[in-house]
Design a protein around this motif. Structure first.
Motif, PDB file in Angstrom:
ATOM      1  N   TRP A   1      -1.813   0.340  -0.838  1.00  0.00           N
ATOM      2  CA  TRP A   1      -0.738   0.156  -1.807  1.00  0.00           C
ATOM      3  C   TRP A   1      -0.798  -1.268  -2.342  1.00  0.00           C
ATOM      4  CZ3 TRP A   1       4.937  -0.556   0.067  1.00  0.00           C
ATOM      5  CH2 TRP A   1       5.823  -0.460  -1.006  1.00  0.00           C
TER       6      TRP A   1
ATOM      7  N   SER B   1       0.913  -3.799  -3.313  1.00  0.00           N
ATOM      8  CA  SER B   1       2.295  -4.266  -3.255  1.00  0.00           C
ATOM      9  C   SER B   1       2.413  -5.399  -2.249  1.00  0.00           C
ATOM     10  CB  SER B   1       3.203  -3.104  -2.821  1.00  0.00           C
ATOM     11  OG  SER B   1       4.499  -3.570  -2.498  1.00  0.00           O
TER      12      SER B   1
ATOM     13  N   LEU C   1       3.088  -4.123   1.380  1.00  0.00           N
ATOM     14  CA  LEU C   1       2.055  -3.608   2.284  1.00  0.00           C
ATOM     15  C   LEU C   1       2.050  -4.449   3.552  1.00  0.00           C
ATOM     16  CD1 LEU C   1      -0.578  -1.919   2.906  1.00  0.00           C
ATOM     17  CD2 LEU C   1      -1.815  -3.784   1.797  1.00  0.00           C
TER      18      LEU C   1
ATOM     19  N   TRP D   1      -0.880  -6.850  -0.451  1.00  0.00           N
ATOM     20  CA  TRP D   1      -2.216  -6.352  -0.756  1.00  0.00           C
ATOM     21  C   TRP D   1      -3.222  -7.494  -0.881  1.00  0.00           C
ATOM     22  CZ3 TRP D   1      -6.070  -6.501  -4.455  1.00  0.00           C
ATOM     23  CH2 TRP D   1      -6.995  -5.456  -4.416  1.00  0.00           C
TER      24      TRP D   1
ATOM     25  N   ILE E   1       2.297   7.858  -3.708  1.00  0.00           N
ATOM     26  CA  ILE E   1       2.898   6.967  -4.696  1.00  0.00           C
ATOM     27  C   ILE E   1       2.244   7.252  -6.044  1.00  0.00           C
ATOM     28  CG2 ILE E   1       3.243   4.549  -5.369  1.00  0.00           C
ATOM     29  CD1 ILE E   1       3.055   3.867  -2.339  1.00  0.00           C
TER      30      ILE E   1
ATOM     31  N   LYS F   1      -1.588   6.530  -0.748  1.00  0.00           N
ATOM     32  CA  LYS F   1      -1.848   5.113  -0.524  1.00  0.00           C
ATOM     33  C   LYS F   1      -1.432   4.727   0.895  1.00  0.00           C
ATOM     34  CE  LYS F   1      -3.318   4.062  -4.637  1.00  0.00           C
ATOM     35  NZ  LYS F   1      -4.642   3.500  -4.854  1.00  0.00           N
TER      36      LYS F   1
ATOM     37  N   ILE G   1       0.391   2.381   3.228  1.00  0.00           N
ATOM     38  CA  ILE G   1       1.477   1.408   3.082  1.00  0.00           C
ATOM     39  C   ILE G   1       1.606   0.529   4.326  1.00  0.00           C
ATOM     40  CG2 ILE G   1       2.714   2.828   1.412  1.00  0.00           C
ATOM     41  CD1 ILE G   1       4.724   3.455   3.744  1.00  0.00           C
TER      42      ILE G   1
END
Length: 143
Positions: A53, A55, A58, A70, A131, A136, A138
């Motif tokens: 992910w 983000s 993560l 990430w 997602i 993904k 996470i």
């Protein structure tokens, strides 16, 4: 009696659908893991990270503590595995794929790295979430 038969048929259809849906999810997750294995074995950490992910939320839990985000996880992998001799060839043994909730699963397994700088083995538990229509990772706990 007709209502009872109809109710039984409806329950059977929905139960069959949920099992089919879960089987489909598990196959899709295995496909993601296969792509990861191939990317890693090709020394392509960026492609390997596409399964994560993108983000700041993560989380990667490793032997050195928690890595958040990430970009930080990518940097961690690049630092820990700087060359093809370090990434080597990756294999997984998947021990369980278990549904947590709708659109979320955890995967438990083992990883095996065959590499020039010495082989490495360990265990992992990763959490997948669907997602934007894609599976993904996470959260990842590897040791």
């Amino acid at each position: 009696m007709k209502r009872l038969v109809l109710l039984f048929c409806l329950v059977s259809i929905f139960n069959g659908y949920s099992q089919t849906s879960e089987e489909h999810d598990k196959k899709a997750i295995l496909k993601v893991l296969k792509k990861q294995r191939i990317a890693w074995s090709d020394n392509n950490i960026e492609e390997f990270m596409e399964s994560y992910w993108k983000s700041d939320s993560l989380k990667f839990y490793g032997s050195n503590g928690v890595t958040h985000g990430w970009e930080n996880t990518l940097d961690r992998y690049k630092k820990a595995y700087p060359t093809e001799d370090h990434t080597g060839k990756l294999n997984f043994k998947i021990n369980a794929i278990t549904k947590i909730a709708e659109g979320a699963y955890y995967v438990m397994g083992e990883y095996h790295l065959k590499r020039e700088v010495g082989n490495a083995d360990g265990i992992f538990m990763i959490i997948f979430k669907k997602i934007d229509g894609k599976w993904k990772i996470i959260a990842d706990t590897s040791s």
